[in-house]
Enzyme design. Sequence first.
Site, PDB file in Angstrom:
ATOM      1  N   ALA A  10      18.337 -91.233  -3.987  1.00  0.00           N
ATOM      2  CA  ALA A  10      18.171 -92.666  -4.292  1.00  0.00           C
ATOM      3  C   ALA A  10      17.292 -92.958  -5.509  1.00  0.00           C
ATOM      4  O   ALA A  10      17.329 -94.070  -6.031  1.00  0.00           O
ATOM      5  CB  ALA A  10      17.637 -93.395  -3.065  1.00  0.00           C
ATOM      6  N   ALA A  11      16.511 -91.985  -5.963  1.00  0.00           N
ATOM      7  CA  ALA A  11      15.674 -92.231  -7.146  1.00  0.00           C
ATOM      8  C   ALA A  11      16.341 -91.739  -8.420  1.00  0.00           C
ATOM      9  O   ALA A  11      15.784 -91.879  -9.513  1.00  0.00           O
ATOM     10  CB  ALA A  11      14.317 -91.549  -6.981  1.00  0.00           C
ATOM     11  N   ALA A  96      29.862 -87.683  -3.852  1.00  0.00           N
ATOM     12  CA  ALA A  96      30.110 -87.865  -5.277  1.00  0.00           C
ATOM     13  C   ALA A  96      29.504 -86.761  -6.134  1.00  0.00           C
ATOM     14  O   ALA A  96      29.832 -86.650  -7.315  1.00  0.00           O
ATOM     15  CB  ALA A  96      29.536 -89.218  -5.716  1.00  0.00           C
ATOM     16  N   HIS A 156      29.212 -86.116 -21.969  1.00  0.00           N
ATOM     17  CA  HIS A 156      28.221 -86.671 -21.047  1.00  0.00           C
ATOM     18  C   HIS A 156      26.819 -86.568 -21.649  1.00  0.00           C
ATOM     19  O   HIS A 156      26.597 -85.818 -22.587  1.00  0.00           O
ATOM     20  CB  HIS A 156      28.256 -85.939 -19.704  1.00  0.00           C
ATOM     21  CG  HIS A 156      29.403 -86.340 -18.829  1.00  0.00           C
ATOM     22  ND1 HIS A 156      30.640 -85.750 -18.919  1.00  0.00           N
ATOM     23  CD2 HIS A 156      29.510 -87.289 -17.852  1.00  0.00           C
ATOM     24  CE1 HIS A 156      31.466 -86.305 -18.034  1.00  0.00           C
ATOM     25  NE2 HIS A 156      30.808 -87.250 -17.379  1.00  0.00           N
ATOM     26  N   LYS A 160      22.926 -83.893 -17.959  1.00  0.00           N
ATOM     27  CA  LYS A 160      23.916 -83.416 -16.978  1.00  0.00           C
ATOM     28  C   LYS A 160      23.777 -81.906 -16.777  1.00  0.00           C
ATOM     29  O   LYS A 160      23.702 -81.147 -17.738  1.00  0.00           O
ATOM     30  CB  LYS A 160      25.338 -83.787 -17.431  1.00  0.00           C
ATOM     31  CG  LYS A 160      26.394 -83.423 -16.389  1.00  0.00           C
ATOM     32  CD  LYS A 160      27.707 -84.139 -16.642  1.00  0.00           C
ATOM     33  CE  LYS A 160      28.791 -83.742 -15.663  1.00  0.00           C
ATOM     34  NZ  LYS A 160      28.445 -84.007 -14.264  1.00  0.00           N
ATOM     35  N   THR A 167      35.086 -84.246 -13.016  1.00  0.00           N
ATOM     36  CA  THR A 167      36.255 -85.058 -13.352  1.00  0.00           C
ATOM     37  C   THR A 167      37.200 -84.297 -14.277  1.00  0.00           C
ATOM     38  O   THR A 167      38.422 -84.319 -14.089  1.00  0.00           O
ATOM     39  CB  THR A 167      35.790 -86.366 -14.022  1.00  0.00           C
ATOM     40  OG1 THR A 167      34.871 -87.010 -13.134  1.00  0.00           O
ATOM     41  CG2 THR A 167      36.953 -87.290 -14.316  1.00  0.00           C
TER      42      THR A 167
HETATM   43  N1  LIG Z   1      31.608 -88.967  -8.388  1.00  0.00           N
HETATM   44  C1  LIG Z   1      31.144 -89.803  -9.324  1.00  0.00           C
HETATM   45  O1  LIG Z   1      31.694 -90.890  -9.576  1.00  0.00           O
HETATM   46  C2  LIG Z   1      29.916 -89.430 -10.089  1.00  0.00           C
HETATM   47  C3  LIG Z   1      29.250 -88.279  -9.803  1.00  0.00           C
HETATM   48  N2  LIG Z   1      28.058 -88.002 -10.408  1.00  0.00           N
HETATM   49  C4  LIG Z   1      27.384 -86.811  -9.954  1.00  0.00           C
HETATM   50  O2  LIG Z   1      26.284 -87.220  -9.128  1.00  0.00           O
HETATM   51  C5  LIG Z   1      25.250 -86.274  -9.228  1.00  0.00           C
HETATM   52  C6  LIG Z   1      23.948 -86.992  -9.560  1.00  0.00           C
HETATM   53  O3  LIG Z   1      24.013 -87.546 -10.853  1.00  0.00           O
HETATM   54  P1  LIG Z   1      22.766 -88.343 -11.476  1.00  0.00           P
HETATM   55  O4  LIG Z   1      22.399 -89.499 -10.627  1.00  0.00           O
HETATM   56  O5  LIG Z   1      23.076 -88.558 -12.908  1.00  0.00           O
HETATM   57  O6  LIG Z   1      21.622 -87.208 -11.362  1.00  0.00           O
HETATM   58  P2  LIG Z   1      20.045 -87.394 -11.203  1.00  0.00           P
HETATM   59  O7  LIG Z   1      19.443 -86.042 -11.469  1.00  0.00           O
HETATM   60  O8  LIG Z   1      19.578 -88.547 -11.994  1.00  0.00           O
HETATM   61  O9  LIG Z   1      19.869 -87.765  -9.655  1.00  0.00           O
HETATM   62  C7  LIG Z   1      19.905 -86.857  -8.611  1.00  0.00           C
HETATM   63  C8  LIG Z   1      18.786 -87.213  -7.672  1.00  0.00           C
HETATM   64  O10 LIG Z   1      18.836 -86.362  -6.520  1.00  0.00           O
HETATM   65  C9  LIG Z   1      17.522 -85.876  -6.300  1.00  0.00           C
HETATM   66  N3  LIG Z   1      17.501 -84.682  -5.470  1.00  0.00           N
HETATM   67  C10 LIG Z   1      17.232 -83.385  -5.817  1.00  0.00           C
HETATM   68  N4  LIG Z   1      17.263 -82.593  -4.718  1.00  0.00           N
HETATM   69  C11 LIG Z   1      17.549 -83.404  -3.667  1.00  0.00           C
HETATM   70  C12 LIG Z   1      17.705 -83.176  -2.280  1.00  0.00           C
HETATM   71  N5  LIG Z   1      17.589 -81.949  -1.735  1.00  0.00           N
HETATM   72  N6  LIG Z   1      17.969 -84.230  -1.478  1.00  0.00           N
HETATM   73  C13 LIG Z   1      18.109 -85.479  -1.997  1.00  0.00           C
HETATM   74  N7  LIG Z   1      17.963 -85.752  -3.312  1.00  0.00           N
HETATM   75  C14 LIG Z   1      17.700 -84.734  -4.134  1.00  0.00           C
HETATM   76  C15 LIG Z   1      16.996 -85.661  -7.711  1.00  0.00           C
HETATM   77  O11 LIG Z   1      15.598 -85.452  -7.728  1.00  0.00           O
HETATM   78  P3  LIG Z   1      14.960 -84.605  -8.971  1.00  0.00           P
HETATM   79  O12 LIG Z   1      15.147 -85.451 -10.183  1.00  0.00           O
HETATM   80  O13 LIG Z   1      13.538 -84.405  -8.586  1.00  0.00           O
HETATM   81  O14 LIG Z   1      15.745 -83.310  -9.018  1.00  0.00           O
HETATM   82  C16 LIG Z   1      17.409 -86.982  -8.332  1.00  0.00           C
HETATM   83  O15 LIG Z   1      16.539 -88.026  -7.995  1.00  0.00           O
HETATM   84  C17 LIG Z   1      25.704 -85.246 -10.264  1.00  0.00           C
HETATM   85  O16 LIG Z   1      26.300 -84.157  -9.586  1.00  0.00           O
HETATM   86  C18 LIG Z   1      26.763 -85.994 -11.060  1.00  0.00           C
HETATM   87  O17 LIG Z   1      27.694 -85.153 -11.672  1.00  0.00           O
HETATM   88  C19 LIG Z   1      27.494 -88.836 -11.321  1.00  0.00           C
HETATM   89  C20 LIG Z   1      28.112 -89.994 -11.666  1.00  0.00           C
HETATM   90  C21 LIG Z   1      29.414 -90.372 -11.117  1.00  0.00           C
HETATM   91  O1  LIG Z   2      26.931 -86.475 -14.320  1.00  0.00           O
HETATM   92  C1  LIG Z   2      27.500 -87.539 -14.637  1.00  0.00           C
HETATM   93  O2  LIG Z   2      26.914 -88.425 -15.272  1.00  0.00           O
HETATM   94  C2  LIG Z   2      28.882 -87.732 -14.217  1.00  0.00           C
HETATM   95  N1  LIG Z   2      29.426 -86.822 -13.455  1.00  0.00           N
HETATM   96  C3  LIG Z   2      30.706 -86.872 -12.864  1.00  0.00           C
HETATM   97  C4  LIG Z   2      31.510 -85.634 -13.183  1.00  0.00           C
HETATM   98  O3  LIG Z   2      30.935 -84.538 -13.310  1.00  0.00           O
HETATM   99  O4  LIG Z   2      32.742 -85.734 -13.270  1.00  0.00           O
HETATM  100  C5  LIG Z   2      31.426 -88.159 -13.060  1.00  0.00           C
HETATM  101  C6  LIG Z   2      31.071 -88.943 -14.277  1.00  0.00           C
HETATM  102  O5  LIG Z   2      31.846 -88.488 -15.339  1.00  0.00           O
HETATM  103  C7  LIG Z   2      29.597 -88.965 -14.589  1.00  0.00           C
END
Ligand SMILES: NC(=O)C1=CN([C@@H]2O[C@H](COP(=O)(O)OP(=O)(O)OC[C@H]3O[C@@H](n4cnc5c(N)ncnc54)[C@H](OP(=O)(O)O)[C@@H]3O)[C@@H](O)[C@H]2O)C=CC1
Ligand SMILES: O=C(O)C1=N[C@H](C(=O)O)C[C@H](O)C1
Length: 264
Positions: A10-11, A96, A156, A160, A167
Amino acid sequence: MATRIAINGAAGRMGQRLVALGSEDNDLDVVACFEHAGHTKFGQDAGSVAGIGELGIRLAEETSAQYDAIIDFSVPAGAHAAVERAVHAKAALVMATTGLEEEHQAKIREAANVIPVVWAPSMSTTVNLTMKLCEIAAEALKDIPGGADVEVLERHHRFKEDSPSGTALRFGELIAYKMGITNHVHGREGRPGARPHNEIAYHAIRTGDNPGEHTIIFGLLGETIEMTVRASNRDCYASGALQAAKFAAGKKPGLYNMNDVLGL
Ligand SMILES: NC(=O)C1=CN([C@@H]2O[C@H](COP(=O)(O)OP(=O)(O)OC[C@H]3O[C@@H](n4cnc5c(N)ncnc54)[C@H](OP(=O)(O)O)[C@@H]3O)[C@@H](O)[C@H]2O)C=CC1
Ligand SMILES: O=C(O)C1=N[C@H](C(=O)O)C[C@H](O)C1
């Protein structure tokens, strides 16, 4: 009645947008915001972290709240924990997170025997629509004289961690299936020789704060078709995931994708 959701990660970049958009949706009730204990914002109010003011929910590893669905945008270890939480709570799961190892993927498939799971590498409407369009193109071009070369480009943000994007891999998988292609390669260097047709190549660009962009090229002799789908910000993914949570809550166990959610 509103669908009660928990958000995992969530953060994070996505997590914060889910907290913000989920909180302003009258059909949803954000009841829990999970983060790992090592996060710098752990224990803080999830709304404040997301920039929307206090929500009264702390970033935590546990909750006493009941939820109908959990949405996971985190990392592989977090995704694993989200699967376990969802099964334990008999809640729906929206998965996701990308870049998952086979063992994590197997857990998700197994969970779908007992809970409803929506699993997609992109929750965006336009990305999923572009996948459909690429399937049409692949079907039409599979036997074209001279052959069609397929290349998948993705861009990206610099933060990342997985590559190529989930995708991009899904685009390749869907096209390969339609065209009977069996070889997947990542980039090129040196002197690989003339390009074989039985190959899809992936190229991953990492730059700045790009929220996600995919271009699929079908290159023929004499003409080329390219399809590009581009996010301007992360809300397309967040709103798709929230829609998926509403769709999945209360559904019977099974594996669903965004085509099911969006009716594509
Ligand atoms: N399916 C979709 O439409 C999309 C998928 N994604 C995917 O979503 C994922 C997250 O992306 P994004 O938000 O950019 O990444 P971020 O790194 O910004 O967010 C991930 C969060 O998860 C936290 N985290 C780490 N370990 C744990 C744990 N054990 N339990 C719960 N939370 C944890 C991280 O903390 P910390 O920073 O301390 O590691 C961070 O706050 C990626 O795999 C990305 O590819 C992204 C966008 C779209
Ligand atoms: O990490 C991202 O930002 C994203 N990840 C997803 C992926 O790996 O396909 C989806 C989106 O493109 C954003």
